[in-house]
Design a protein around this motif. Structure first.
Motif, mmCIF file in Angstrom:
data_model
loop_
_atom_site.group_PDB
_atom_site.id
_atom_site.type_symbol
_atom_site.label_atom_id
_atom_site.label_comp_id
_atom_site.label_asym_id
_atom_site.label_seq_id
_atom_site.Cartn_x
_atom_site.Cartn_y
_atom_site.Cartn_z
ATOM 1 N N SER A 69 -33.845 5.588 33.478
ATOM 2 C CA SER A 69 -34.998 5.828 32.599
ATOM 3 C C SER A 69 -36.299 5.324 33.219
ATOM 4 O O SER A 69 -36.335 4.273 33.851
ATOM 5 C CB SER A 69 -34.776 5.184 31.231
ATOM 6 N N GLN A 106 -34.847 14.643 31.305
ATOM 7 C CA GLN A 106 -35.100 14.907 29.888
ATOM 8 C C GLN A 106 -36.071 13.888 29.308
ATOM 9 O O GLN A 106 -35.916 12.694 29.530
ATOM 10 C CB GLN A 106 -33.779 14.866 29.123
ATOM 11 N N GLY A 107 -37.042 14.374 28.572
ATOM 12 C CA GLY A 107 -38.003 13.471 27.951
ATOM 13 C C GLY A 107 -39.295 14.191 27.682
ATOM 14 O O GLY A 107 -39.298 15.350 27.287
ATOM 15 N N MET A 108 -40.404 13.492 27.922
ATOM 16 C CA MET A 108 -41.686 14.121 27.603
ATOM 17 C C MET A 108 -42.789 13.628 28.530
ATOM 18 O O MET A 108 -42.678 12.564 29.131
ATOM 19 C CB MET A 108 -42.069 13.807 26.175
ATOM 20 N N SER A 145 -42.503 9.571 30.148
ATOM 21 C CA SER A 145 -41.408 8.758 29.661
ATOM 22 C C SER A 145 -40.200 9.683 29.580
ATOM 23 O O SER A 145 -40.204 10.641 28.807
ATOM 24 C CB SER A 145 -41.772 8.166 28.295
ATOM 25 N N PHE A 146 -39.215 9.412 30.432
ATOM 26 C CA PHE A 146 -38.092 10.348 30.517
ATOM 27 C C PHE A 146 -36.875 9.670 31.133
ATOM 28 O O PHE A 146 -36.950 8.525 31.606
ATOM 29 C CB PHE A 146 -38.482 11.584 31.333
ATOM 30 N N THR A 147 -35.769 10.403 31.105
ATOM 31 C CA THR A 147 -34.498 9.898 31.624
ATOM 32 C C THR A 147 -33.883 10.944 32.551
ATOM 33 O O THR A 147 -33.923 12.134 32.249
ATOM 34 C CB THR A 147 -33.540 9.607 30.442
ATOM 35 N N ILE A 168 -40.809 5.051 32.940
ATOM 36 C CA ILE A 168 -42.063 5.063 32.176
ATOM 37 C C ILE A 168 -43.222 4.864 33.136
ATOM 38 O O ILE A 168 -43.105 4.052 34.065
ATOM 39 C CB ILE A 168 -42.116 3.912 31.156
ATOM 40 N N PHE A 197 -39.363 18.266 27.790
ATOM 41 C CA PHE A 197 -38.710 19.003 28.875
ATOM 42 C C PHE A 197 -37.239 18.663 29.046
ATOM 43 O O PHE A 197 -36.775 17.603 28.645
ATOM 44 C CB PHE A 197 -39.451 18.812 30.199
#
Lengths: 183, 183, 183
Positions: free
Chosen positions: A128, A97-99, A113-115, A130, A78
């Motif tokens: 970031s 942004q991440g998944m 897990s994304f930023t 998790i 995403f």
């Protein structure tokens, strides 16, 4: 007098180099704010508006419909707009942004897990995250594992909640970011 | 004298347990070094040399050509050699292992999550990274979220830059690792 | 006396804001325990028992058989039971959720990123991990990058070992979690 200093100092040294026993309830965030992010999942028909896409699926599933068995095995990538309030159409202050992964067969849970890449007058920098996300629980905690820019070396906890969802296409997360290590 | 100690100590205690207001510019890394890593993406023809492969893609894309729309939705798994200088053929000092995701439809950005496994006379241990990577920006910061071995419990910031790239097949990243928490 | 305090304090301040030179061997975990988790990979025939599934694979591979070349390029999503001892049938104390990637062509290594969601009388909370996993090495270290609940803001190292495996279908990991930052 020296004795008192040494004692005090020694106590402080302990507090730094190892655990903080018995002080759990005293922690207050050194910085805290709330942001929202909005995820519009690609379903084969909404290419213009979609902000995320299924990119991996278990055997037998496809990439435009979330998999059966509670979507177990889907990976979604995403790039979602972040807003200060819960309105999808508010001016974005950055991108998430991440998944995320749907990771259970018999209930809805995901793993994130994304930023956050923030770029506004208020905040410049990245944060970031998790964590496990038991979606059906109202409020759940994930870890803030690092930051850059305004959030240089920060760590903390984010309490997330599903603020809204519309079928399999849209959801909005309320993210209460609490930093406990601010630098 | 006791008073001055208590005051000093109290100040120090504050500095430890919460924010470090007004000292942002004083931070110097407790350890810093530069490494390079080299990514050769599998394109269907270079199996012998490739160090990475597309393993997930959005609907309609395949696994030997990066997807349209700025590669949005591709997940690439890699095991890339790390070198001390920018020469692909220098003796590797370790491997960069993990994945990156292309995560935007209208520009080139990626999201990274990987580990350096270093094994040389100079460094033995691992360093793990997470962050958003706006590829077209010259220099960008990601978070160093943990380490083992020589980098036991380390945290920091890595400033990365694209040192070279050749079409969709090869790129080299310059990674300036700055630890601010060294143990 | 003031001088001695200032010196002591200054030393302590240094110890906090930067490295901890020469003290590497003194670190003892502030909390430590061992857990096991059990991964049963879906192979097309074991849907009822499987706790993980291949969801991404390189070109030419499929989702019910691990890929050739040391499984390079496979992403596996998992939701594995965690137990206190090495018995798969012991009552689970939580779930290990996340993913692993096989990331080398010429040997067996993986890269892990996952969260323990613990829910027992002993432990309530999450622990998140990242790291490179050179599977064939007996004992390997990964980073504990964050925690919530009982593990609020914790960091540390986990030493993992393959406790058992049966072909491509089952493996059990022994996870020795050592926290060095406990709060």
């Amino acid at each position: 007098m020296r004795a008192s200093c040494i004692l005090l100092c020694f106590f402080m040294f302990l507090a730094v180099s190892s655990a903080y026993p018995g002080k759990k309830k005293q922690y207050k965030p050194c910085k805290e704010f709330v942001l929202y992010f909005h995820d519009i999942l690609y379903n084969g028909k909404n290419a213009a508006n979609a902000t995320s896409a299924i990119v991996a699926a278990p055997e037998g599933a496809n990439l435009t419909i979330l998999a059966g068995q509670n979507h177990f095995g889907n990976i979604i990538v995403f790039d979602d707009p972040i807003t200060l309030d819960n309105n999808l159409h508010s001016p974005p202050v950055g991108r998430a942004q991440g998944m995320y992964i749907y990771d259970t067969k018999n209930t809805f849970t995901s793993w994130l897990s994304f930023t956050f890449a923030l770029n506004s007058t208020q905040h410049q920098g990245t944060i970031s995250f998790i964590g496990a996300d038991p979606i059906l629980v109202k409020s759940r905690d994930i870890s803030v594992v690092g930051g850059t820019g305004d959030f240089f070396m920060h760590r903390g906890i984010a309490t997330i909640g599903t603020d809204a969802f519309e079928g399999d296409v849209y959801f909005r997360l309320h993210v209460d970011i609490k930093f406990y290590e601010c630098w």
